[in-house]
Design a protein around this motif. Structure first.
Motif, PDB file in Angstrom:
ATOM      1  N   GLU A   1       0.835  -1.207   0.000  1.00 41.96           N
ATOM      2  CA  GLU A   1       0.000   0.000   0.000  1.00 41.96           C
ATOM      3  C   GLU A   1       0.872   1.259   0.000  1.00 41.96           C
ATOM      4  OE1 GLU A   1      -2.900   0.536  -0.924  1.00 41.96           O
ATOM      5  OE2 GLU A   1      -2.583   2.665  -0.468  1.00 41.96           O
ATOM      6  N   GLY A   2       1.907   1.249   0.817  1.00 45.51           N
ATOM      7  CA  GLY A   2       2.799   2.419   0.881  1.00 45.51           C
ATOM      8  C   GLY A   2       3.494   2.661  -0.450  1.00 45.51           C
ATOM      9  N   ILE A   3       3.936   1.591  -1.093  1.00 43.15           N
ATOM     10  CA  ILE A   3       4.632   1.739  -2.376  1.00 43.15           C
ATOM     11  C   ILE A   3       3.637   2.190  -3.453  1.00 43.15           C
ATOM     12  CG2 ILE A   3       5.884   0.479  -4.179  1.00 43.15           C
ATOM     13  CD1 ILE A   3       7.143  -1.231  -1.918  1.00 43.15           C
ATOM     14  N   ALA A   4       2.435   1.610  -3.431  1.00 41.90           N
ATOM     15  CA  ALA A   4       1.413   1.998  -4.419  1.00 41.90           C
ATOM     16  C   ALA A   4       1.077   3.483  -4.273  1.00 41.90           C
ATOM     17  CB  ALA A   4       0.155   1.145  -4.242  1.00 41.90           C
ATOM     18  N   GLU A   5       0.940   3.918  -3.038  1.00 44.62           N
ATOM     19  CA  GLU A   5       0.619   5.327  -2.774  1.00 44.62           C
ATOM     20  C   GLU A   5       1.734   6.246  -3.301  1.00 44.62           C
ATOM     21  OE1 GLU A   5      -2.191   6.468  -1.480  1.00 44.62           O
ATOM     22  OE2 GLU A   5      -1.500   8.560  -1.503  1.00 44.62           O
ATOM     23  N   ALA A   6       2.984   5.815  -3.097  1.00 44.92           N
ATOM     24  CA  ALA A   6       4.120   6.625  -3.571  1.00 44.92           C
ATOM     25  C   ALA A   6       4.083   6.744  -5.102  1.00 44.92           C
ATOM     26  CB  ALA A   6       5.434   6.000  -3.105  1.00 44.92           C
ATOM     27  N   PHE A   7       3.805   5.635  -5.773  1.00 39.54           N
ATOM     28  CA  PHE A   7       3.705   5.691  -7.250  1.00 39.54           C
ATOM     29  C   PHE A   7       2.536   6.579  -7.669  1.00 39.54           C
ATOM     30  CE2 PHE A   7       6.612   2.085  -7.362  1.00 39.54           C
ATOM     31  CZ  PHE A   7       7.275   2.240  -8.567  1.00 39.54           C
ATOM     32  N   ARG A   8       1.388   6.431  -6.996  1.00 40.38           N
ATOM     33  CA  ARG A   8       0.213   7.251  -7.364  1.00 40.38           C
ATOM     34  C   ARG A   8       0.526   8.736  -7.203  1.00 40.38           C
ATOM     35  NH1 ARG A   8      -2.970   3.071  -4.998  1.00 40.38           N
ATOM     36  NH2 ARG A   8      -2.891   4.072  -2.958  1.00 40.38           N
ATOM     37  N   THR A   9       1.174   9.088  -6.097  1.00 37.19           N
ATOM     38  CA  THR A   9       1.484  10.499  -5.838  1.00 37.19           C
ATOM     39  C   THR A   9       2.426  11.042  -6.908  1.00 37.19           C
ATOM     40  OG1 THR A   9       1.268  10.057  -3.481  1.00 37.19           O
ATOM     41  CG2 THR A   9       2.361  12.101  -4.093  1.00 37.19           C
ATOM     42  N   VAL A  10       3.467  10.274  -7.200  1.00 42.73           N
ATOM     43  CA  VAL A  10       4.453  10.728  -8.184  1.00 42.73           C
ATOM     44  C   VAL A  10       3.788  10.929  -9.547  1.00 42.73           C
ATOM     45  CG1 VAL A  10       6.393   9.836  -9.532  1.00 42.73           C
ATOM     46  CG2 VAL A  10       6.512   9.823  -7.034  1.00 42.73           C
ATOM     47  N   LEU A  11       2.939   9.990  -9.915  1.00 40.63           N
ATOM     48  CA  LEU A  11       2.303  10.093 -11.237  1.00 40.63           C
ATOM     49  C   LEU A  11       1.261  11.207 -11.266  1.00 40.63           C
ATOM     50  CD1 LEU A  11       2.120   6.308 -12.129  1.00 40.63           C
ATOM     51  CD2 LEU A  11       3.484   8.064 -13.293  1.00 40.63           C
TER      52      LEU A  11
ATOM     53  N   LEU B   1      10.378   7.558   0.914  1.00 44.48           N
ATOM     54  CA  LEU B   1      11.283   7.932   2.009  1.00 44.48           C
ATOM     55  C   LEU B   1      10.835   9.227   2.677  1.00 44.48           C
ATOM     56  CD1 LEU B   1      14.746   7.049   0.414  1.00 44.48           C
ATOM     57  CD2 LEU B   1      13.538   5.786   2.195  1.00 44.48           C
ATOM     58  N   THR B   2      10.202  10.103   1.917  1.00 44.74           N
ATOM     59  CA  THR B   2       9.699  11.356   2.499  1.00 44.74           C
ATOM     60  C   THR B   2       8.412  11.136   3.277  1.00 44.74           C
ATOM     61  OG1 THR B   2      10.610  12.530   0.603  1.00 44.74           O
ATOM     62  CG2 THR B   2       8.999  13.736   1.921  1.00 44.74           C
ATOM     63  N   ASP B   3       7.496  10.364   2.703  1.00 44.76           N
ATOM     64  CA  ASP B   3       6.142  10.256   3.272  1.00 44.76           C
ATOM     65  C   ASP B   3       6.001   9.163   4.316  1.00 44.76           C
ATOM     66  OD1 ASP B   3       5.522  12.212   1.508  1.00 44.76           O
ATOM     67  OD2 ASP B   3       4.322  10.967   0.154  1.00 44.76           O
ATOM     68  N   ARG B   4       6.856   8.160   4.261  1.00 43.86           N
ATOM     69  CA  ARG B   4       6.708   6.993   5.143  1.00 43.86           C
ATOM     70  C   ARG B   4       7.936   6.858   6.026  1.00 43.86           C
ATOM     71  NH1 ARG B   4       1.666   4.007   4.020  1.00 43.86           N
ATOM     72  NH2 ARG B   4       0.866   5.340   2.367  1.00 43.86           N
TER      73      ARG B   4
ATOM     74  N   LEU C   1      10.619   4.303   6.506  1.00 46.73           N
ATOM     75  CA  LEU C   1      11.229   3.040   6.050  1.00 46.73           C
ATOM     76  C   LEU C   1      11.864   2.288   7.216  1.00 46.73           C
ATOM     77  CD1 LEU C   1      11.960   1.051   3.780  1.00 46.73           C
ATOM     78  CD2 LEU C   1      14.060   2.372   3.408  1.00 46.73           C
ATOM     79  N   ASP C   2      12.468   3.022   8.140  1.00 45.08           N
ATOM     80  CA  ASP C   2      13.131   2.337   9.263  1.00 45.08           C
ATOM     81  C   ASP C   2      12.121   1.550  10.103  1.00 45.08           C
ATOM     82  OD1 ASP C   2      15.494   3.378   8.386  1.00 45.08           O
ATOM     83  OD2 ASP C   2      15.476   5.077   9.766  1.00 45.08           O
ATOM     84  N   ALA C   3      10.933   2.136  10.291  1.00 47.54           N
ATOM     85  CA  ALA C   3       9.904   1.421  11.061  1.00 47.54           C
ATOM     86  C   ALA C   3       9.465   0.168  10.298  1.00 47.54           C
ATOM     87  CB  ALA C   3       8.705   2.335  11.317  1.00 47.54           C
ATOM     88  N   HIS C   4       9.342   0.284   8.983  1.00 47.58           N
ATOM     89  CA  HIS C   4       8.988  -0.879   8.167  1.00 47.58           C
ATOM     90  C   HIS C   4      10.054  -1.969   8.294  1.00 47.58           C
ATOM     91  CE1 HIS C   4       7.694  -3.359   4.845  1.00 47.58           C
ATOM     92  NE2 HIS C   4       8.894  -3.222   4.300  1.00 47.58           N
ATOM     93  N   VAL C   5      11.319  -1.559   8.185  1.00 50.88           N
ATOM     94  CA  VAL C   5      12.415  -2.529   8.263  1.00 50.88           C
ATOM     95  C   VAL C   5      12.432  -3.201   9.642  1.00 50.88           C
ATOM     96  CG1 VAL C   5      14.932  -2.806   8.191  1.00 50.88           C
ATOM     97  CG2 VAL C   5      13.793  -1.351   6.519  1.00 50.88           C
ATOM     98  N   ALA C   6      12.124  -2.430  10.688  1.00 53.50           N
ATOM     99  CA  ALA C   6      12.093  -3.018  12.040  1.00 53.50           C
ATOM    100  C   ALA C   6      11.006  -4.094  12.135  1.00 53.50           C
ATOM    101  CB  ALA C   6      11.854  -1.921  13.073  1.00 53.50           C
ATOM    102  N   ARG C   7       9.872  -3.839  11.484  1.00 56.04           N
ATOM    103  CA  ARG C   7       8.798  -4.847  11.474  1.00 56.04           C
ATOM    104  C   ARG C   7       9.249  -6.099  10.736  1.00 56.04           C
ATOM    105  NH1 ARG C   7       5.399  -0.561  10.801  1.00 56.04           N
ATOM    106  NH2 ARG C   7       5.446  -0.665   8.538  1.00 56.04           N
ATOM    107  N   VAL C   8       9.838  -5.904   9.569  1.00 55.24           N
ATOM    108  CA  VAL C   8      10.310  -7.036   8.761  1.00 55.24           C
ATOM    109  C   VAL C   8      11.357  -7.833   9.554  1.00 55.24           C
ATOM    110  CG1 VAL C   8      11.593  -7.681   6.673  1.00 55.24           C
ATOM    111  CG2 VAL C   8       9.814  -5.906   6.558  1.00 55.24           C
ATOM    112  N   ALA C   9      12.278  -7.114  10.190  1.00 55.45           N
ATOM    113  CA  ALA C   9      13.337  -7.794  10.940  1.00 55.45           C
ATOM    114  C   ALA C   9      12.746  -8.607  12.091  1.00 55.45           C
ATOM    115  CB  ALA C   9      14.350  -6.772  11.453  1.00 55.45           C
TER     116      ALA C   9
END
Ligand code: PMP
Length: 403
Positions: free
Chosen positions: A56-66, A291-294, A296-304
């Motif tokens: 969802e976060g990645i999709a949102e980033a693509f939508r915003t950029v486009l 990287l601006t809107d989300r 990433l470190d919190a995401h990586v902590a969840r994955v880890a």
């Protein structure tokens, strides 16, 4: 009108280049192709867990950029990379202890491309490259394709042996040392700080490039972060640091980068221009937006956190699955662990039988530039749930016992 003469026996087309001919098929790849069957529990792939992608976060980033700047996102870009992404990567690198500006960074199409660009920029056929033993497989390929002589540096459970490195540098006069110092592929091992300092010192004293490949470092489950080799005194002009979003965001984005001194970075940019002009603009801008809107470190902590449970599930099941006398690594992060079965087990020879039990690993042999240790194997512990890991290890145990 001139008639085109009919050709009875067409002349053969010219042959493939020598470097392409010498890279033959791989029996291991053929066996592992079978593991695409859905019933196989595949510890062989190096695939990040797809259910943990922040879709969802990645999709949102693509939508915003486009929505905001499609004209830019869908246009050609510069070879060095989108300024917004280079600046964000420089900030992330600086925060982690290595002062970096956007200009120091070249965005690459995955860090794999960085390896082939470095091979093109640095290596003449016949040049010597030092690698870890065992070593990341596709790095061996990239250096092999460049016609390099690849020489393994002996090591132990912590990584390269610095005295052996020093002796090899003196004897072999290599152009570069390639290393994955943190949560190495394939062993999961991490080079301690004192050895990193010593490696940097050897490079400084003897004159040597170091390629420090770090796609896994952020996936730490426990223990203290160890500084990059690039951050040690005197290393700045001879260490190339590679990074990647493949393991922390998503590999399908094909986003990596290299941080290198100006002359080498420019040579890599010229090589990249010839290879693909630039890395997809829309992916770069979406990653910068993310990287601006989300966080990433919190995401990586969840994955880890999830990967840690999976590592623990694998560690818990190995003693029952592997034959008595086996040993294995206990990585503090990353995606892989490395096991050694007692002699005379040969993990390449055993693989077809194990695959018949619907489970797969990668035999250790292909990871060695020199004489392989045939009793070793690599297991990826992140792609399956703890329950699937337990079942996979049960099958592995059965497969090994049936022999
Ligand atoms: N280096 C190492 C050590 C790896 O394990 C991998 C991926 N398996 C890569 C580089 C390439 O990763 P990517 O091109 O996806 O960034």
């Amino acid at each position: 009108m001139t008639a085109v003469p009919s050709v009875s026996a067409p002349a053969p087309v010219p042959p493939l280049a020598e470097r392409a001919r010498s890279i033959g098929g791989s029996p291991v790849r053929d066996i592992l192709a079978v593991t695409a069957r859905p019933e196989v529990i595949n510890f062989a792939g190096g695939l990040p867990a797809p259910e943990l992608f922040d879709t969802e976060g990645i999709a949102e980033a693509f939508r915003t950029v486009l929505a905001q700047d499609a004209a830019r996102a869908l246009q050609y870009s510069t070879t060095e990379g989108e300024p917004a992404l280079r600046a964000a990567l420089a900030d992330r690198t600086t925060i982690r202890g290595l002062p970096t500006t956007a200009d120091d960074i070249l965005v690459t199409t995955g860090s794999q491309q960085a390896l082939s660009l470095l091979a093109t920029a640095l290596l003449e056929p016949g040049d010597t490259v030092l690698v870890e033993s065992p070593c990341y497989l596709a790095a061996l390929q990239a250096f092999g394709f460049a016609g390099a002589r690849v020489v393994p540096v002996p090591g132990d459970a912590d990584g390269v042996d610095v005295e052996a490195l020093e002796a090899l540098v003196a004897r072999e006069r290599p152009k570069l040392l390639y290393t994955v110092p943190t949560f190495q592929n394939p062993t999961g091992r991490t080079l301690p700080a004192a050895r990193r300092a010593a490696v940097a010192e050897v490079a400084l004293r003897r004159g040597l490039w170091i390629v420090e490949d770090d796609p896994y470092g952020e996936l730490r489950f426990e223990g203290e972060r160890v500084p990059w080799i690039a951050s040690y005194e005197g290393a700045a002009d001879r260490v190339v640091l590679l990074g990647s979003f493949s393991k922390v965001m998503a590999p399908g984005l094909r986003l990596g980068w290299l941080r290198a001194p100006a002359g080498l970075r420019r040579a890599c940019a010229v090589a990249k221009q010839a290879a693909d002009l630039h890395t997809p603009t829309v992916n770069q801008l979406a990653a910068a937006r993310y990287l601006t809107d989300r966080d990433l470190d919190a995401h990586v902590a969840r994955v880890a956190g999830v990967y840690r449970e999976r590592r623990d599930a694998m560690l818990a099941g190995l003693a029952d699955a592997l034959p008595p006398g086996s040993t294995w690594s206990r990585p503090e992060g990353g995606m892989f662990l490395w096991a050694r079965l007692p002699e005379p087990y040969d993990t390449t020879a055993l693989l077809p039988e194990v695959v018949r039990h619907d489970v797969a690993y990668v035999p250790g042999a292909p990871f060695y530039a020199g004489e392989p240790d045939r009793s070793t194997l690599r297991l990826c512990f992140v792609t399956q749930t703890p329950q699937e890991i337990a079942e996979g290890l049960r099958r592995l145990g059965e497969g090994l016992k049936s022999l």
